[in-house]
Design a protein around this motif. Sequence first.
Motif, PDB file in Angstrom:
ATOM      1  N   GLY A   1       2.466  10.545  -5.885  1.00  0.00           N
ATOM      2  CA  GLY A   1       2.612  10.154  -7.272  1.00  0.00           C
ATOM      3  C   GLY A   1       2.348   8.767  -7.519  1.00  0.00           C
ATOM      4  N   LEU A   2       2.770   8.166  -8.686  1.00  0.00           N
ATOM      5  CA  LEU A   2       2.643   6.625  -9.119  1.00  0.00           C
ATOM      6  C   LEU A   2       3.457   6.099  -8.507  1.00  0.00           C
ATOM      7  N   TYR A   3       3.015   4.793  -8.130  1.00  0.00           N
ATOM      8  CA  TYR A   3       3.939   3.685  -7.498  1.00  0.00           C
ATOM      9  C   TYR A   3       3.242   2.331  -7.767  1.00  0.00           C
TER      10      TYR A   3
ATOM     11  N   ALA B   1       1.299  -7.192  -9.288  1.00  0.00           N
ATOM     12  CA  ALA B   1       1.559  -5.714  -8.725  1.00  0.00           C
ATOM     13  C   ALA B   1       0.903  -4.829  -9.736  1.00  0.00           C
ATOM     14  N   PHE B   2       0.217  -3.894  -9.307  1.00  0.00           N
ATOM     15  CA  PHE B   2      -0.430  -2.784 -10.279  1.00  0.00           C
ATOM     16  C   PHE B   2      -0.161  -1.269  -9.796  1.00  0.00           C
ATOM     17  N   GLU B   3      -0.348  -0.436 -10.617  1.00  0.00           N
ATOM     18  CA  GLU B   3       0.134   0.782 -10.317  1.00  0.00           C
ATOM     19  C   GLU B   3      -0.880   1.594  -9.704  1.00  0.00           C
ATOM     20  N   VAL B   4      -0.720   2.734  -8.610  1.00  0.00           N
ATOM     21  CA  VAL B   4      -1.620   3.314  -8.051  1.00  0.00           C
ATOM     22  C   VAL B   4      -1.225   4.814  -7.880  1.00  0.00           C
TER      23      VAL B   4
ATOM     24  N   SER C   1       0.738  -1.113   0.145  1.00  0.00           N
ATOM     25  CA  SER C   1      -0.044   0.019  -0.060  1.00  0.00           C
ATOM     26  C   SER C   1       0.758   1.079   0.050  1.00  0.00           C
ATOM     27  N   CYS C   2       0.183   2.394  -0.118  1.00  0.00           N
ATOM     28  CA  CYS C   2       0.976   3.708  -0.084  1.00  0.00           C
ATOM     29  C   CYS C   2       1.392   3.882   1.233  1.00  0.00           C
ATOM     30  N   ALA C   3       0.571   3.480   2.253  1.00  0.00           N
ATOM     31  CA  ALA C   3       0.876   3.617   3.566  1.00  0.00           C
ATOM     32  C   ALA C   3       2.296   3.007   3.989  1.00  0.00           C
ATOM     33  N   GLU C   4       2.364   1.879   3.570  1.00  0.00           N
ATOM     34  CA  GLU C   4       3.683   0.887   3.686  1.00  0.00           C
ATOM     35  C   GLU C   4       4.714   1.440   3.062  1.00  0.00           C
TER      36      GLU C   4
END
Length: 398
Positions: free
Chosen positions: A161-163, A176-179, A147-150
Motif C-alpha cells: 500500500g501507500l507509505y 519525504a514523499f508518498e510511494v 525505501s519500501c524494503a527498509e
Amino acid sequence: MFKTASLAPLGWRLVLGLIGAVALGACSGSDGPDDVPCSEDDPCPTGQLCSADGVCRPAPPPDAAAPLIDAAPGSSIDAAPGSGIDAATPLIDAGPGPDAEPSPDAAPVCDLCDPDATCAEVGDGYECVCNPGFFGDGTTSCVPTGSCAEILAMDPSALSGLYAIDPDGDGVGAPAFEVQCDMLREGGGWTLVLVSSDDGTDTWTMAARTRMTTDTAPIGDVHVLDRDFKSPAYHALAFRDLLFVHVPSGVTAEYEGVGDGSGDVGSFLGALPYPVCDLTLAGNGHALTGGSLTATGQLCDTDLYFNLGDHESGEAVCQDPRAGANTASFGPVWNMGNNNGCPFDDPGLASLGPQDQCAQCGPGTDTTEHEGVGFGTPLNLNTGDPGSGENRMLMFAR
C-alpha cells in the motif's frame, strides 16, 4: 358496659391508626401516624413521605434502594419502582463506548505526539504510536525510512500500500514523499517507480526520453496507477533489483543485481549507450531471477535489456537509428523476434514506449508512445481496450 354503637367510625380509625403507627414505626422508623393530611406547607413527620393523594405514608426502608450489582457495559438495569433512581440512568460507569471521544486524561499524552504519530488507547492509558512507515518513540520522533524494503525489514508484517519514504534521509535534501509498496511479490519490499500505460497519452517517447534519465520531474499521480506515472523514487532510490508486473495478465518478471545499490534508475539508464547493437548480447542480458515470465510466442528469451537497436538489417543500420526500418528502443526492453525472427527484431515493439524515427517509419514515430507495454506485445498479453489504460506495465525497484 360498653355498647358497640358508642364506638364511632372516627374513633375506630384513630385506634387502628395508633396501633398501625406503633407497628410501622418499629419497622420503618416513622415518627408519626399514617394517613395524616399533608401538603408542601404541612409536611409529614420524620420517616414518612407525602403521597400523591395528600396523606402521610411510611417512607421505604433503606434496603429498598436499587440492588447492588455489577452492570456489564451497555446493559440496562430496571430500577425498583419508588426507589428514586431513573431507570434510564446506568447505576455504574460502564466506560466509554467504541465511538467515544478520548478521555480528558489522554490530553496530556496526546499533546506530546509527533506530527507523524497517532494518539492510541493502549491498555489503561494512551500512547503516541508512529504512523505506518514511520519509526520512533512517537513523541520525540517518527522518522520515515528510505525505501519500501527498509519498511519491510523493520516491520515484517507490513502490508502492500501507500507509505512515506525519504531516500536521502529525514530532514536532508528533498522532503519525504508518498510511494506504493508491494510487500508480497518476490520477497516484497518493492517501491513502485514507473508505470507505462496504454492510456492514450504520449509520455514515454523517444523525443522525450530524458524523462527516463535526467529529467527528474515526477509524472502522474501515485493514487492513479492506470495512467503513465513516474515516482520521485525513480530518481532518488538507490537500487539493485527490478520487478515488472504486467496488467491485466498479472505476468511478473524479477531481475536481481541490475544495479549495484549506489545509484537510482534514472542515473543508471542515463549512463548506458544508445543504441546497443551487440548481437552477442542475445541471451546474455540481465537474467530472470523470479516471476512467471516464460519465453513463448515472439519472445526470444526472458532476459532484460536496455536501449536495444534493431538488428534485422545488420549492425551498420542498427547503429543509425534513423536508417531504414530501424525500430530502435530506449529504456527497458525485451528480446523480440518480429517479421525477421530472433534476436532483437523490432525491439521498439517490446519496449515501454520509446521508438526512434526511422526512415521508413511514419511521421511522428519519435513523439508517439508505442503501445507495446514491454513483453505484453510479443506474448499477446495486451487484451484490454487500446488507449484505455487497461494494458500497462508497473516497474518496481528494490
